[in-house]
Design an enzyme around this catalytic site. Sequence first.
Site, PDB file in Angstrom:
ATOM      1  N   ASP A 143       4.776   5.056   3.367  1.00 25.97           N
ATOM      2  CA  ASP A 143       3.561   5.853   3.273  1.00 25.97           C
ATOM      3  C   ASP A 143       3.520   6.873   4.405  1.00 25.97           C
ATOM      4  OD1 ASP A 143       2.736   4.278   1.152  1.00 25.97           O
ATOM      5  OD2 ASP A 143       1.510   2.969   2.406  1.00 25.97           O
ATOM      6  N   ARG A 144       2.826   7.960   4.167  1.00 25.21           N
ATOM      7  CA  ARG A 144       2.647   8.969   5.210  1.00 25.21           C
ATOM      8  C   ARG A 144       2.056   8.352   6.479  1.00 25.21           C
ATOM      9  NH1 ARG A 144      -2.217  12.484   6.161  1.00 25.21           N
ATOM     10  NH2 ARG A 144      -1.525  14.031   7.701  1.00 25.21           N
TER      11      ARG A 144
END
Length: 301
Positions: A143-144
Amino acid sequence: MSSAVSRFPLPMRDGVAPSYLYLPEGQWPDLITFLLARFPDVAEASWRQRMARNEVVDGDGKVLAPHSPFKRGLRIFYYRELEAETPIPFQEQILYLDQHLVVVDKPHFLPVIPTGRFLHQTLLVRLRKALGEVDLVPIHRLDRETAGVVIFSRNAASRGVYQSMFQKRVVGKEYEALAPRLEGVSFPFTYRSRMVEGDKFFVMKEEQGEPNSETLIDVIEQRGVLALYRLYPHTGRQHQLRVHLSALGIPILNDAFYPVALPCKQDDVSQPLQLLARAVSFIDPLSGDWREFRSRRSLQA
Protein backbone atom coordinates in the site's frame (compact mmCIF):
# COMPACT_ATOMS: atom_id res chain seq x y z
CA MET A 1 21.20 -4.10 -17.73
CA SER A 2 20.12 -2.07 -20.74
CA SER A 3 16.58 -1.48 -21.96
CA ALA A 4 17.64 -0.10 -25.34
CA VAL A 5 15.19 -2.47 -27.04
CA SER A 6 11.63 -1.60 -26.04
CA ARG A 7 8.42 -3.49 -26.71
CA PHE A 8 6.67 -0.09 -27.07
CA PRO A 9 6.53 2.05 -30.26
CA LEU A 10 7.15 5.13 -28.08
CA PRO A 11 10.27 5.40 -25.91
CA MET A 12 10.29 5.76 -22.14
CA ARG A 13 10.10 9.47 -21.31
CA ASP A 14 11.47 10.73 -18.01
CA GLY A 15 10.87 7.34 -16.42
CA VAL A 16 7.32 7.04 -17.78
CA ALA A 17 6.53 4.20 -20.18
CA PRO A 18 3.73 4.87 -22.67
CA SER A 19 0.21 3.80 -21.83
CA TYR A 20 -1.98 2.01 -24.35
CA LEU A 21 -5.55 0.99 -25.02
CA TYR A 22 -7.48 -0.99 -27.62
CA LEU A 23 -10.23 0.97 -29.34
CA PRO A 24 -13.55 -0.63 -28.28
CA GLU A 25 -16.84 -1.35 -30.00
CA GLY A 26 -18.64 1.84 -30.96
CA GLN A 27 -19.02 4.57 -33.52
CA TRP A 28 -17.05 7.81 -33.40
CA PRO A 29 -16.40 10.11 -36.36
CA ASP A 30 -12.68 10.35 -35.61
CA LEU A 31 -10.04 9.51 -33.00
CA ILE A 32 -10.13 12.75 -31.03
CA THR A 33 -13.91 12.51 -30.56
CA PHE A 34 -13.40 9.09 -28.98
CA LEU A 35 -10.54 10.29 -26.78
CA LEU A 36 -12.60 13.19 -25.43
CA ALA A 37 -15.42 10.79 -24.57
CA ARG A 38 -13.08 8.22 -23.01
CA PHE A 39 -11.05 10.76 -21.00
CA PRO A 40 -13.45 13.60 -20.09
CA ASP A 41 -10.93 15.12 -17.64
CA VAL A 42 -8.33 15.66 -20.39
CA ALA A 43 -8.83 18.85 -22.41
CA GLU A 44 -9.09 18.72 -26.19
CA ALA A 45 -6.14 21.12 -26.45
CA SER A 46 -3.98 18.64 -24.53
CA TRP A 47 -4.72 15.80 -26.98
CA ARG A 48 -4.08 18.07 -29.96
CA GLN A 49 -0.74 19.15 -28.49
CA ARG A 50 0.31 15.55 -27.88
CA MET A 51 -0.62 14.61 -31.42
CA ALA A 52 1.27 17.60 -32.79
CA ARG A 53 4.34 16.31 -30.92
CA ASN A 54 3.86 12.85 -32.52
CA GLU A 55 3.12 11.34 -29.10
CA VAL A 56 -0.02 9.39 -30.04
CA VAL A 57 0.76 6.40 -32.29
CA ASP A 58 -0.53 2.98 -33.21
CA GLY A 59 1.19 -0.33 -32.50
CA ASP A 60 3.45 0.05 -35.55
CA GLY A 61 4.55 3.51 -34.51
CA LYS A 62 2.40 5.32 -37.10
CA VAL A 63 1.59 8.82 -35.90
CA LEU A 64 -2.11 9.41 -35.28
CA ALA A 65 -3.86 12.75 -35.79
CA PRO A 66 -7.09 14.24 -34.43
CA HIS A 67 -8.87 13.37 -37.70
CA SER A 68 -7.51 9.80 -37.85
CA PRO A 69 -10.40 7.35 -38.32
CA PHE A 70 -11.69 5.38 -35.35
CA LYS A 71 -10.98 1.69 -35.95
CA ARG A 72 -12.27 -0.91 -33.49
CA GLY A 73 -9.45 -3.08 -32.14
CA LEU A 74 -6.67 -0.65 -33.02
CA ARG A 75 -4.11 -0.35 -30.20
CA ILE A 76 -3.01 3.22 -29.59
CA PHE A 77 -0.11 4.38 -27.45
CA TYR A 78 0.22 7.70 -25.62
CA TYR A 79 1.85 9.24 -22.56
CA ARG A 80 -0.19 9.77 -19.43
CA GLU A 81 0.25 13.32 -18.15
CA LEU A 82 -0.69 15.17 -14.97
CA GLU A 83 -1.01 18.94 -14.83
CA ALA A 84 0.38 19.09 -11.29
CA GLU A 85 1.89 16.52 -8.97
CA THR A 86 2.98 17.17 -5.41
CA PRO A 87 6.50 15.90 -4.69
CA ILE A 88 6.77 13.17 -2.05
CA PRO A 89 9.72 14.21 0.14
CA PHE A 90 10.97 10.72 1.01
CA GLN A 91 13.51 8.64 -0.87
CA GLU A 92 13.63 4.96 -1.69
CA GLN A 93 16.82 2.90 -1.25
CA ILE A 94 17.98 0.07 -3.49
CA LEU A 95 18.90 -2.87 -1.24
CA TYR A 96 19.94 -5.39 -3.88
CA LEU A 97 20.33 -5.64 -7.63
CA ASP A 98 21.23 -8.48 -10.02
CA GLN A 99 20.34 -9.43 -13.59
CA HIS A 100 16.87 -10.56 -12.53
CA LEU A 101 15.75 -8.52 -9.53
CA VAL A 102 15.82 -5.06 -8.00
CA VAL A 103 14.96 -5.01 -4.29
CA VAL A 104 13.94 -1.65 -2.89
CA ASP A 105 13.26 -0.17 0.56
CA LYS A 106 10.13 1.92 -0.06
CA PRO A 107 9.33 4.96 2.09
CA HIS A 108 5.88 5.73 3.47
CA PHE A 109 3.46 7.63 1.19
CA LEU A 110 5.11 6.59 -2.08
CA PRO A 111 2.80 4.51 -4.34
CA VAL A 112 4.37 1.50 -5.99
CA ILE A 113 2.80 2.12 -9.42
CA PRO A 114 1.14 5.10 -11.15
CA THR A 115 -2.45 5.58 -10.08
CA GLY A 116 -4.88 8.46 -9.72
CA ARG A 117 -2.98 11.66 -8.95
CA PHE A 118 0.42 9.95 -8.81
CA LEU A 119 2.67 9.39 -11.82
CA HIS A 120 6.27 10.58 -11.47
CA GLN A 121 5.97 10.37 -7.68
CA THR A 122 5.74 6.57 -7.71
CA LEU A 123 8.34 3.94 -6.95
CA LEU A 124 8.13 2.34 -10.40
CA VAL A 125 8.67 5.56 -12.34
CA ARG A 126 11.44 6.73 -10.02
CA LEU A 127 13.29 3.43 -10.53
CA ARG A 128 12.75 3.39 -14.29
CA LYS A 129 14.17 6.90 -14.45
CA ALA A 130 17.14 6.12 -12.19
CA LEU A 131 18.05 2.84 -13.90
CA GLY A 132 16.96 3.68 -17.43
CA GLU A 133 14.90 0.49 -17.70
CA VAL A 134 11.42 0.52 -19.17
CA ASP A 135 10.86 -3.18 -18.45
CA LEU A 136 10.88 -2.99 -14.63
CA VAL A 137 7.76 -4.58 -13.12
CA PRO A 138 6.85 -5.03 -9.43
CA ILE A 139 6.22 -8.69 -8.62
CA HIS A 140 4.23 -7.84 -5.48
CA ARG A 141 2.75 -4.67 -4.00
CA LEU A 142 2.64 -2.59 -0.84
CA ASP A 143 0.00 0.00 0.00
CA ARG A 144 1.05 3.60 -0.50
CA GLU A 145 0.87 4.10 3.28
CA THR A 146 3.14 1.12 4.07
CA ALA A 147 6.96 1.31 3.99
CA GLY A 148 9.44 -1.50 3.45
CA VAL A 149 10.73 -4.14 1.07
CA VAL A 150 9.40 -4.34 -2.50
CA ILE A 151 10.82 -6.62 -5.20
CA PHE A 152 10.89 -5.73 -8.91
CA SER A 153 11.63 -7.93 -11.91
CA ARG A 154 14.01 -6.45 -14.48
CA ASN A 155 14.15 -9.49 -16.76
CA ALA A 156 11.07 -10.57 -18.70
CA ALA A 157 12.50 -14.05 -19.31
CA SER A 158 12.70 -14.91 -15.60
CA ARG A 159 9.74 -12.84 -14.41
CA GLY A 160 7.23 -15.66 -14.38
CA VAL A 161 9.18 -17.93 -12.03
CA TYR A 162 9.52 -15.16 -9.46
CA GLN A 163 5.90 -14.10 -9.77
CA SER A 164 4.81 -17.70 -9.25
CA MET A 165 6.48 -17.76 -5.81
CA PHE A 166 4.06 -15.12 -4.58
CA GLN A 167 1.10 -16.80 -6.26
CA LYS A 168 2.00 -20.10 -4.57
CA ARG A 169 2.57 -18.33 -1.20
CA VAL A 170 6.03 -19.79 -0.70
CA VAL A 171 7.49 -16.36 0.14
CA GLY A 172 8.07 -15.46 3.78
CA LYS A 173 6.82 -12.00 4.73
CA GLU A 174 7.63 -10.29 8.02
CA TYR A 175 6.06 -6.99 9.06
CA GLU A 176 6.35 -4.68 12.04
CA ALA A 177 3.64 -2.43 13.42
CA LEU A 178 3.42 0.11 16.20
CA ALA A 179 0.08 -0.04 17.99
CA PRO A 180 -1.47 0.07 21.49
CA ARG A 181 -0.51 -2.66 23.94
CA LEU A 182 -2.66 -5.76 23.88
CA GLU A 183 -3.26 -7.11 27.35
CA GLY A 184 -4.45 -10.52 28.50
CA VAL A 185 -2.99 -12.64 25.71
CA SER A 186 0.02 -14.89 25.39
CA PHE A 187 2.37 -14.17 22.50
CA PRO A 188 2.78 -15.37 19.85
CA PHE A 189 -0.74 -16.24 18.76
CA THR A 190 -2.60 -16.64 15.47
CA TYR A 191 -5.58 -14.49 14.53
CA ARG A 192 -8.02 -15.68 11.86
CA SER A 193 -11.13 -14.09 10.38
CA ARG A 194 -13.27 -13.88 7.28
CA MET A 195 -12.52 -10.69 5.37
CA VAL A 196 -14.70 -9.21 2.62
CA GLU A 197 -14.96 -5.90 0.80
CA GLY A 198 -16.34 -3.12 2.95
CA ASP A 199 -19.11 -0.64 2.31
CA LYS A 200 -16.59 1.81 0.82
CA PHE A 201 -14.52 0.70 -2.15
CA PHE A 202 -11.15 1.20 -0.48
CA VAL A 203 -11.72 -0.63 2.82
CA MET A 204 -12.24 -4.19 3.98
CA LYS A 205 -14.33 -5.60 6.83
CA GLU A 206 -14.82 -8.83 8.75
CA GLU A 207 -17.95 -10.96 8.74
CA GLN A 208 -19.11 -14.24 10.19
CA GLY A 209 -18.10 -17.36 8.32
CA GLU A 210 -15.16 -19.55 7.46
CA PRO A 211 -11.88 -17.65 7.92
CA ASN A 212 -10.02 -16.67 4.78
CA SER A 213 -7.26 -14.63 6.43
CA GLU A 214 -4.61 -15.56 8.98
CA THR A 215 -1.86 -13.63 10.78
CA LEU A 216 0.69 -14.76 13.35
CA ILE A 217 1.18 -11.96 15.88
CA ASP A 218 4.14 -11.55 18.23
CA VAL A 219 5.42 -8.69 20.33
CA ILE A 220 8.97 -7.35 19.99
CA GLU A 221 9.02 -4.75 22.76
CA GLN A 222 6.82 -2.53 24.89
CA ARG A 223 7.01 1.23 24.40
CA GLY A 224 4.93 2.73 27.18
CA VAL A 225 1.26 2.54 26.17
CA LEU A 226 2.35 1.22 22.76
CA ALA A 227 3.98 -1.99 21.61
CA LEU A 228 6.10 -2.90 18.61
CA TYR A 229 4.59 -6.00 17.02
CA ARG A 230 6.03 -8.57 14.63
CA LEU A 231 3.45 -9.84 12.13
CA TYR A 232 3.56 -12.80 9.78
CA PRO A 233 0.64 -12.82 7.32
CA HIS A 234 -0.08 -16.37 6.16
CA THR A 235 -2.60 -15.06 3.63
CA GLY A 236 -2.51 -11.92 1.54
CA ARG A 237 -5.86 -10.17 1.84
CA GLN A 238 -5.99 -6.44 1.11
CA HIS A 239 -5.30 -4.44 4.29
CA GLN A 240 -5.15 -7.72 6.22
CA LEU A 241 -2.77 -6.58 8.97
CA ARG A 242 -4.60 -3.30 9.45
CA VAL A 243 -7.98 -5.05 9.70
CA HIS A 244 -6.72 -7.73 12.10
CA LEU A 245 -5.08 -5.36 14.55
CA SER A 246 -8.07 -3.04 14.45
CA ALA A 247 -10.41 -5.97 15.17
CA LEU A 248 -8.27 -6.81 18.22
CA GLY A 249 -8.82 -3.27 19.51
CA ILE A 250 -5.27 -2.14 18.75
CA PRO A 251 -5.43 -0.24 15.44
CA ILE A 252 -2.04 0.59 13.96
CA LEU A 253 -0.82 4.06 14.88
CA ASN A 254 -1.88 6.73 12.37
CA ASP A 255 -4.20 4.37 10.45
CA ALA A 256 -6.63 6.63 8.59
CA PHE A 257 -8.85 3.72 7.42
CA TYR A 258 -9.35 1.48 10.45
CA PRO A 259 -11.35 1.27 12.62
CA VAL A 260 -13.00 4.33 10.98
CA ALA A 261 -12.18 5.76 7.54
CA LEU A 262 -11.17 9.37 8.13
CA PRO A 263 -11.32 12.22 5.58
CA CYS A 264 -8.52 12.09 3.01
CA LYS A 265 -5.41 13.90 4.20
CA GLN A 266 -4.39 14.71 0.61
CA ASP A 267 -0.73 15.77 0.66
CA ASP A 268 -0.23 15.69 4.45
CA VAL A 269 2.79 13.45 5.12
CA SER A 270 3.26 14.34 8.78
CA GLN A 271 1.75 11.16 10.28
CA PRO A 272 2.88 8.01 8.46
CA LEU A 273 1.10 4.74 9.11
CA GLN A 274 3.31 2.82 11.52
CA LEU A 275 3.45 -0.34 9.41
CA LEU A 276 6.67 -1.66 7.88
CA ALA A 277 7.33 -4.58 5.55
CA ARG A 278 10.47 -5.58 7.43
CA ALA A 279 11.60 -8.59 5.39
CA VAL A 280 10.91 -10.83 2.41
CA SER A 281 12.55 -14.27 2.20
CA PHE A 282 12.45 -17.22 -0.22
CA ILE A 283 14.45 -19.95 -1.91
CA ASP A 284 15.57 -18.50 -5.22
CA PRO A 285 13.81 -20.55 -7.95
CA LEU A 286 16.77 -20.17 -10.33
CA SER A 287 19.84 -20.61 -8.12
CA GLY A 288 18.34 -22.55 -5.20
CA ASP A 289 19.98 -20.08 -2.79
CA TRP A 290 18.24 -18.74 0.31
CA ARG A 291 17.38 -15.04 -0.12
CA GLU A 292 16.38 -12.65 2.61
CA PHE A 293 15.99 -8.91 2.13
CA ARG A 294 15.44 -6.65 5.14
CA SER A 295 14.33 -3.04 5.40
CA ARG A 296 16.70 -0.56 7.06
CA ARG A 297 13.84 1.65 8.23
CA SER A 298 12.37 1.89 11.73
CA LEU A 299 9.00 2.82 13.20
CA GLN A 300 8.73 5.79 15.52
CA ALA A 301 5.73 7.15 17.42
